[in-house]
Design a protein around this motif. Structure first.
Motif, PDB file in Angstrom:
ATOM      1  N   GLN A 161     -29.491 -19.479  20.990  1.00 19.68           N
ATOM      2  CA  GLN A 161     -28.849 -20.629  20.444  1.00 19.68           C
ATOM      3  C   GLN A 161     -27.738 -21.033  21.580  1.00 19.68           C
ATOM      4  OE1 GLN A 161     -27.744 -20.793  16.066  1.00 19.68           O
ATOM      5  NE2 GLN A 161     -25.560 -21.494  16.752  1.00 19.68           N
ATOM      6  N   SER A 162     -27.491 -22.378  21.653  1.00 18.31           N
ATOM      7  CA  SER A 162     -26.309 -22.843  22.498  1.00 18.31           C
ATOM      8  C   SER A 162     -26.259 -24.523  22.069  1.00 18.31           C
ATOM      9  CB  SER A 162     -26.977 -22.921  24.116  1.00 18.31           C
ATOM     10  OG  SER A 162     -28.033 -23.793  23.973  1.00 18.31           O
ATOM     11  N   GLU A 163     -25.100 -24.843  22.366  1.00 16.65           N
ATOM     12  CA  GLU A 163     -24.480 -26.143  22.149  1.00 16.65           C
ATOM     13  C   GLU A 163     -24.815 -27.018  23.331  1.00 16.65           C
ATOM     14  OE1 GLU A 163     -20.571 -24.676  21.462  1.00 16.65           O
ATOM     15  OE2 GLU A 163     -21.404 -23.378  20.410  1.00 16.65           O
ATOM     16  N   LEU A 164     -25.109 -28.238  22.878  1.00 10.31           N
ATOM     17  CA  LEU A 164     -25.052 -29.454  24.042  1.00 10.31           C
ATOM     18  C   LEU A 164     -24.183 -30.510  23.896  1.00 10.31           C
ATOM     19  CD1 LEU A 164     -27.041 -30.896  25.825  1.00 10.31           C
ATOM     20  CD2 LEU A 164     -28.065 -32.357  23.962  1.00 10.31           C
ATOM     21  N   TYR A 165     -23.447 -30.472  25.076  1.00 12.12           N
ATOM     22  CA  TYR A 165     -22.365 -31.302  25.191  1.00 12.12           C
ATOM     23  C   TYR A 165     -22.977 -32.525  26.053  1.00 12.12           C
ATOM     24  CZ  TYR A 165     -19.685 -27.605  23.329  1.00 12.12           C
ATOM     25  OH  TYR A 165     -19.178 -26.760  22.573  1.00 12.12           O
ATOM     26  N   PRO A 166     -22.894 -33.678  25.571  1.00 10.04           N
ATOM     27  CA  PRO A 166     -23.428 -35.206  26.110  1.00 10.04           C
ATOM     28  C   PRO A 166     -22.950 -35.200  27.600  1.00 10.04           C
ATOM     29  CG  PRO A 166     -22.870 -35.494  23.718  1.00 10.04           C
ATOM     30  CD  PRO A 166     -22.253 -34.216  24.118  1.00 10.04           C
ATOM     31  N   ASN A 167     -21.797 -34.945  27.856  1.00  9.29           N
ATOM     32  CA  ASN A 167     -21.453 -35.028  29.205  1.00  9.29           C
ATOM     33  C   ASN A 167     -21.142 -33.934  30.270  1.00  9.29           C
ATOM     34  OD1 ASN A 167     -20.226 -35.526  31.796  1.00  9.29           O
ATOM     35  ND2 ASN A 167     -18.564 -37.207  31.165  1.00  9.29           N
ATOM     36  N   ASN A 177     -14.700 -28.615  21.329  1.00  8.89           N
ATOM     37  CA  ASN A 177     -15.826 -28.265  20.705  1.00  8.89           C
ATOM     38  C   ASN A 177     -16.621 -29.630  20.393  1.00  8.89           C
ATOM     39  OD1 ASN A 177     -17.633 -26.368  19.526  1.00  8.89           O
ATOM     40  ND2 ASN A 177     -16.683 -26.089  17.543  1.00  8.89           N
ATOM     41  N   LYS A 178     -16.548 -30.560  21.016  1.00  9.84           N
ATOM     42  CA  LYS A 178     -17.213 -31.871  20.824  1.00  9.84           C
ATOM     43  C   LYS A 178     -18.636 -31.936  21.207  1.00  9.84           C
ATOM     44  CE  LYS A 178     -12.874 -34.345  20.899  1.00  9.84           C
ATOM     45  NZ  LYS A 178     -12.064 -35.651  21.528  1.00  9.84           N
ATOM     46  N   TRP A 179     -19.556 -31.004  20.565  1.00  9.54           N
ATOM     47  CA  TRP A 179     -21.155 -31.095  21.020  1.00  9.54           C
ATOM     48  C   TRP A 179     -21.774 -32.003  20.047  1.00  9.54           C
ATOM     49  CZ3 TRP A 179     -23.724 -29.732  16.608  1.00  9.54           C
ATOM     50  CH2 TRP A 179     -23.093 -28.861  15.411  1.00  9.54           C
ATOM     51  N   SER A 180     -23.071 -32.550  20.704  1.00 13.16           N
ATOM     52  CA  SER A 180     -23.668 -33.351  19.865  1.00 13.16           C
ATOM     53  C   SER A 180     -24.863 -32.738  19.265  1.00 13.16           C
ATOM     54  CB  SER A 180     -24.145 -34.422  20.743  1.00 13.16           C
ATOM     55  OG  SER A 180     -25.036 -33.788  21.779  1.00 13.16           O
ATOM     56  N   ASN A 181     -25.431 -31.260  19.547  1.00 17.31           N
ATOM     57  CA  ASN A 181     -26.504 -30.784  19.208  1.00 17.31           C
ATOM     58  C   ASN A 181     -26.328 -29.193  19.489  1.00 17.31           C
ATOM     59  OD1 ASN A 181     -27.476 -33.566  20.571  1.00 17.31           O
ATOM     60  ND2 ASN A 181     -28.902 -33.196  18.863  1.00 17.31           N
ATOM     61  N   VAL A 182     -27.059 -28.656  18.553  1.00 15.40           N
ATOM     62  CA  VAL A 182     -27.311 -26.986  18.631  1.00 15.40           C
ATOM     63  C   VAL A 182     -28.714 -26.952  18.941  1.00 15.40           C
ATOM     64  CG1 VAL A 182     -27.043 -24.940  17.600  1.00 15.40           C
ATOM     65  CG2 VAL A 182     -25.428 -26.723  17.484  1.00 15.40           C
ATOM     66  N   MET A 183     -29.060 -25.997  19.841  1.00 18.84           N
ATOM     67  CA  MET A 183     -30.499 -25.792  20.582  1.00 18.84           C
ATOM     68  C   MET A 183     -30.755 -24.316  20.275  1.00 18.84           C
ATOM     69  SD  MET A 183     -30.036 -28.398  23.804  1.00 18.84           S
ATOM     70  CE  MET A 183     -28.989 -27.332  24.585  1.00 18.84           C
ATOM     71  N   ARG A 280     -24.900 -28.230  10.069  1.00 18.58           N
ATOM     72  CA  ARG A 280     -24.753 -29.359  11.013  1.00 18.58           C
ATOM     73  C   ARG A 280     -25.424 -28.934  12.404  1.00 18.58           C
ATOM     74  NH1 ARG A 280     -19.108 -30.279  14.349  1.00 18.58           N
ATOM     75  NH2 ARG A 280     -20.079 -31.934  15.950  1.00 18.58           N
ATOM     76  N   GLN A 281     -25.258 -27.542  12.382  1.00 15.59           N
ATOM     77  CA  GLN A 281     -26.150 -26.788  13.502  1.00 15.59           C
ATOM     78  C   GLN A 281     -27.655 -27.135  13.429  1.00 15.59           C
ATOM     79  OE1 GLN A 281     -24.902 -22.858  14.256  1.00 15.59           O
ATOM     80  NE2 GLN A 281     -22.614 -23.370  14.090  1.00 15.59           N
ATOM     81  N   ALA A 282     -28.361 -26.736  12.288  1.00 12.52           N
ATOM     82  CA  ALA A 282     -29.547 -26.808  12.134  1.00 12.52           C
ATOM     83  C   ALA A 282     -30.115 -28.202  12.160  1.00 12.52           C
ATOM     84  CB  ALA A 282     -29.747 -26.271  10.928  1.00 12.52           C
ATOM     85  N   LEU A 283     -29.378 -29.261  11.527  1.00 11.60           N
ATOM     86  CA  LEU A 283     -29.877 -30.513  11.487  1.00 11.60           C
ATOM     87  C   LEU A 283     -29.592 -31.234  12.737  1.00 11.60           C
ATOM     88  CD1 LEU A 283     -29.363 -31.057   7.625  1.00 11.60           C
ATOM     89  CD2 LEU A 283     -31.507 -30.600   8.582  1.00 11.60           C
ATOM     90  N   THR A 284     -29.017 -30.892  13.831  1.00  4.78           N
ATOM     91  CA  THR A 284     -29.162 -31.438  15.121  1.00  4.78           C
ATOM     92  C   THR A 284     -29.947 -30.636  16.024  1.00  4.78           C
ATOM     93  OG1 THR A 284     -27.246 -30.208  15.643  1.00  4.78           O
ATOM     94  CG2 THR A 284     -26.779 -32.542  14.748  1.00  4.78           C
ATOM     95  N   GLY A 285     -30.721 -29.689  15.729  1.00  2.00           N
ATOM     96  CA  GLY A 285     -31.715 -29.141  16.792  1.00  2.00           C
ATOM     97  C   GLY A 285     -31.880 -27.594  16.439  1.00  2.00           C
ATOM     98  N   ALA A 286     -30.986 -27.063  15.664  1.00  2.00           N
ATOM     99  CA  ALA A 286     -31.280 -25.444  15.980  1.00  2.00           C
ATOM    100  C   ALA A 286     -32.214 -24.877  14.428  1.00  2.00           C
ATOM    101  CB  ALA A 286     -29.964 -24.754  15.671  1.00  2.00           C
ATOM    102  N   ILE A 287     -33.573 -25.354  14.502  1.00  2.00           N
ATOM    103  CA  ILE A 287     -34.500 -24.916  13.709  1.00  2.00           C
ATOM    104  C   ILE A 287     -35.821 -24.798  14.712  1.00  2.00           C
ATOM    105  CG2 ILE A 287     -35.985 -25.855  11.825  1.00  2.00           C
ATOM    106  CD1 ILE A 287     -33.952 -27.636  11.076  1.00  2.00           C
ATOM    107  N   ALA A 288     -36.368 -23.555  14.334  1.00  2.00           N
ATOM    108  CA  ALA A 288     -37.748 -22.900  14.770  1.00  2.00           C
ATOM    109  C   ALA A 288     -38.563 -22.725  13.751  1.00  2.00           C
ATOM    110  CB  ALA A 288     -37.317 -21.942  15.515  1.00  2.00           C
TER     111      ALA A 288
END
Length: 309
Positions: A161-167, A177-183, A280-288
């Motif tokens: 698991q990791s966080e995506l920072y747009p820039n 801690n201004k991430w957009s997605n968790v992956m 917030r983590q799951a619904l931005t990308g952290a689902i498998a």
């Protein structure tokens, strides 16, 4: 993964059996730091990543408890930044052994894998928060020397698991801690065709099989409440050590930079959704999606397919 074949092929010696004891072997491991563009979603959106071997996550390193690891980091001469590798499975000198390597140079150190489990590895160069957030992370699995220390798994998967920072150049946003997605494994909804129709991959197993998930939270900031929707963790091993065992867990929290091993068994056909239950983590990308079906691909969760690229 295919290039390294879990990196075990580079061992100097094969484990020898004598009087029932397994002798440690020396394993040579090398990684090359590469700064490249890679897709971070199922639609091919590109992101400037810093990587090991041009992959996010980096290759899976697989050794056995007691092995001596001779490690070398090569920093590609085309890179602009210094890089290093911090193996959480190592007990060494942080100043000398985790020293950053300049572009075009290499660095080496040796350690003994004294504890079994699943451990994080990552770039430790300054600023560490940026190097990890841009993709410089992976897992080292240290199998217990006692092959019967844990129940035998039918399939195994690695999820990081990791966080995506747009820039990726904005270290201030990472600190805030201004991430957009968790992956998982460097991709948004990488294994979830339910929330992203462009996703083409899922994890697979047959009902009744023991599926072992080596889970690492690369962070850089958020905790993970790791949960299998419609399932229960049969066993949870904090840090993957067989002496640390929990049974029948609905969720287990893993902090940034930490790891655990999770066993999942489904008695029925159907799907479990493996998530971070911080929604917030799951619904931005952290689902498998873990699909349990009688005709599951026999190659999935085995060999190089424990980390699905």
């Amino acid at each position: 993964m295919k290039k390294k074949s879990a990196l075990t092929a580079m061992s100097l010696a094969i484990a020898l059996l004598a009087g029932g004891a397994v002798h440690a072997k020396t394993v040579k491991i090398s990684l090359t730091a590469k700064e490249i563009d890679l897709p971070i979603d199922n639609k091919g959106m590109m992101y400037r990543t810093w990587t090991f071997e041009g992959q996010v996550p980096g290759p899976v390193v697989h050794v056995t408890e007691g092995d001596v690891v001779e490690f070398t980091l090569f920093n590609d001469k085309a890179n602009k930044n210094s890089h290093s590798v911090d193996f959480h499975a190592a007990q060494v000198d942080v100043v000398k052994d985790f020293e950053a390597v300049k572009p075009g140079e290499k660095g080496s150190y040796t350690f003994t894998a004294n504890y079994p489990g699943v451990f994080f590895y990552h770039c430790g160069a300054d600023p560490m928060i940026q190097h990890i957030a841009r993709g410089m992370y992976g897992t080292i699995i240290v199998d217990p020397k006692d092959s019967k220390a844990m129940p035998k798994a039918d399939r195994e998967y690695v999820l990081i698991q990791s966080e995506l920072y747009p820039n990726p150049d904005n270290q201030a946003d990472m600190m805030a801690n201004k991430w957009s997605n968790v992956m998982f494994n460097g991709g948004i909804f990488k294994y979830d065709p339910v929330h992203d129709p462009a996703a083409t991959r899922m994890l697979q197993a047959k009902p009744g099989e023991r599926v072992r998930i080596y889970f690492i939270n690369a962070g850089v900031n958020e905790w993970s409440s790791f949960h299998p929707i419609a399932g229960i963790w049969d066993k949870v091993y904090p840090s993957g050590n067989p002496k640390n065992v929990l049974t029948g867990m609905q969720s287990y929290s893993v902090g940034p930079g930490d790891a655990a091993t999770f066993d999942l068994i489904s008695p029925v056909e159907g799907a479990n959704a493996i998530v971070s239950h911080s929604l917030r983590q799951a619904l931005t990308g952290a689902i498998a999606i873990m699909q349990f079906t009688k005709d599951a691909d026999p190659a999935m969760g085995k060999g190089d397919n424990i980390l699905i690229r």
